[in-house]
Design an enzyme around this catalytic site. Sequence first.
Site, short mmCIF file in Angstrom:
data_model
loop_
_atom_site.label_atom_id
_atom_site.label_comp_id
_atom_site.label_asym_id
_atom_site.label_seq_id
_atom_site.Cartn_x
_atom_site.Cartn_y
_atom_site.Cartn_z
CD GLU A 290 12.17 3.61 15.67
OE1 GLU A 290 11.12 3.54 16.49
OE2 GLU A 290 12.42 3.54 14.53
CG HIS B 224 8.58 5.28 14.00
ND1 HIS B 224 9.14 3.83 14.28
CD2 HIS B 224 7.71 5.13 13.37
CE1 HIS B 224 8.31 3.20 13.84
NE2 HIS B 224 7.41 3.56 13.13
NE ARG C 67 -3.71 -2.08 2.92
CZ ARG C 67 -3.50 -3.48 3.08
NH1 ARG C 67 -2.24 -3.54 3.58
NH2 ARG C 67 -4.57 -4.17 3.18
CB ALA D 101 9.88 0.14 5.92
NE ARG D 102 7.53 -1.59 12.39
CZ ARG D 102 6.69 -0.67 12.14
NH1 ARG D 102 7.00 0.41 11.37
NH2 ARG D 102 5.56 -0.83 12.74
CG ASP E 68 9.73 8.26 10.24
OD1 ASP E 68 9.94 9.57 10.98
OD2 ASP E 68 8.93 7.49 10.33
#
Length: 355
Positions: A285, A313, A174, A255-256, A280
């Site tokens: 984190e 994030h 998506r 994404a990750r 991001d």
Amino acid sequence: MPSLHCAVECRPFVFCLGTGKGMGLRILWPRTGRDHSVEEEEVGDAATCEFARGFDQVSDEQWRNCDAIVGVAPPSEYLDRLDKCRIVVKTAVGFDEVDLDGYGSRGIPVCNTPDYGTREVADHAIALMMTLVKSIAFHDEALRKEPVANWRPALNPYGRRLSACTFGVVGLGRIGTTAIRRAQAFDMDCVFYDPYQPNGVELALNLRRARSLEELMGQCDVVSIHTPLNDETRGLIGREALAAAKKGIIVINTARGPIIDIDALHDALKDDTVLAAGLDVLPDEPANMNAPLVAAWHRGEEWIKNRVIITPHSAFFTPESVRDIRAFSTRTALRYLQGGRLENCVNGEYLVNAR
């Protein structure tokens, strides 16, 4: 609107709401904030809503008698208390930290909420790219130091004409599809790598397709990562992939964090294989200040200055996306409880005798 009731066995900061015909169903949000208006509106009279401010604030009776859990998936130590729970809906896209097998073996489907921030994350990926290719952060910092002396319109160290660049996506789901559509609007040459997409999807979307990650990396001026995190994708953008990259590539990750080997990225930036990176997400984190790339970025070392942009994030966040995730996850739980319609299930391979 449902009226507020105190449940007999509620602990402090646990609230139960709901009136009318749906009182037989109980939906639990075990870790939530103070505002429950979106959830109340979605549920209406269909169920009783129970809200807690943390796992330790949920009573044993509530764990054992809830029909659904929405929000953060409870850790494994709570699974044996879920006597009646028929579904868990996570208010997020990622589910790499959830015990999918543990829930599945107990007959509890786990669902994610993949459609709440699609546009926001795609927008953020493009924003990171634009910030780098237009040297926006570079000029902002330079002008803040010397507004007159650094007024240099013709200086754009990372400047690219976007229509002359190739934009690549790893993972055409998506968000990846939405990001690549935005890149097409800049007249960029667009290509993707996703071995799980069927043949012909490239024709439907007017894209080029790379048949290997190395093929993609070798032709892209910008590559944007949009895969889920799993055993296959952990460290996917590592030394081998970066060694195959076109010199001067810009790497974007919304994404990750663990999908990119951040130490390999550090070295690829250092030897100028990678021109710049917009991140991001990070493997740890908040940021691990001992990671070489993060440490060099934080210290503002000359070689990395303005070549790496890190955001916390936050790609998903807008007021609209936050409302959507709360509403969409609630609907997913209700549709299953009321009609058996299971959407966005992520533990189907482990699911035994769904409740």
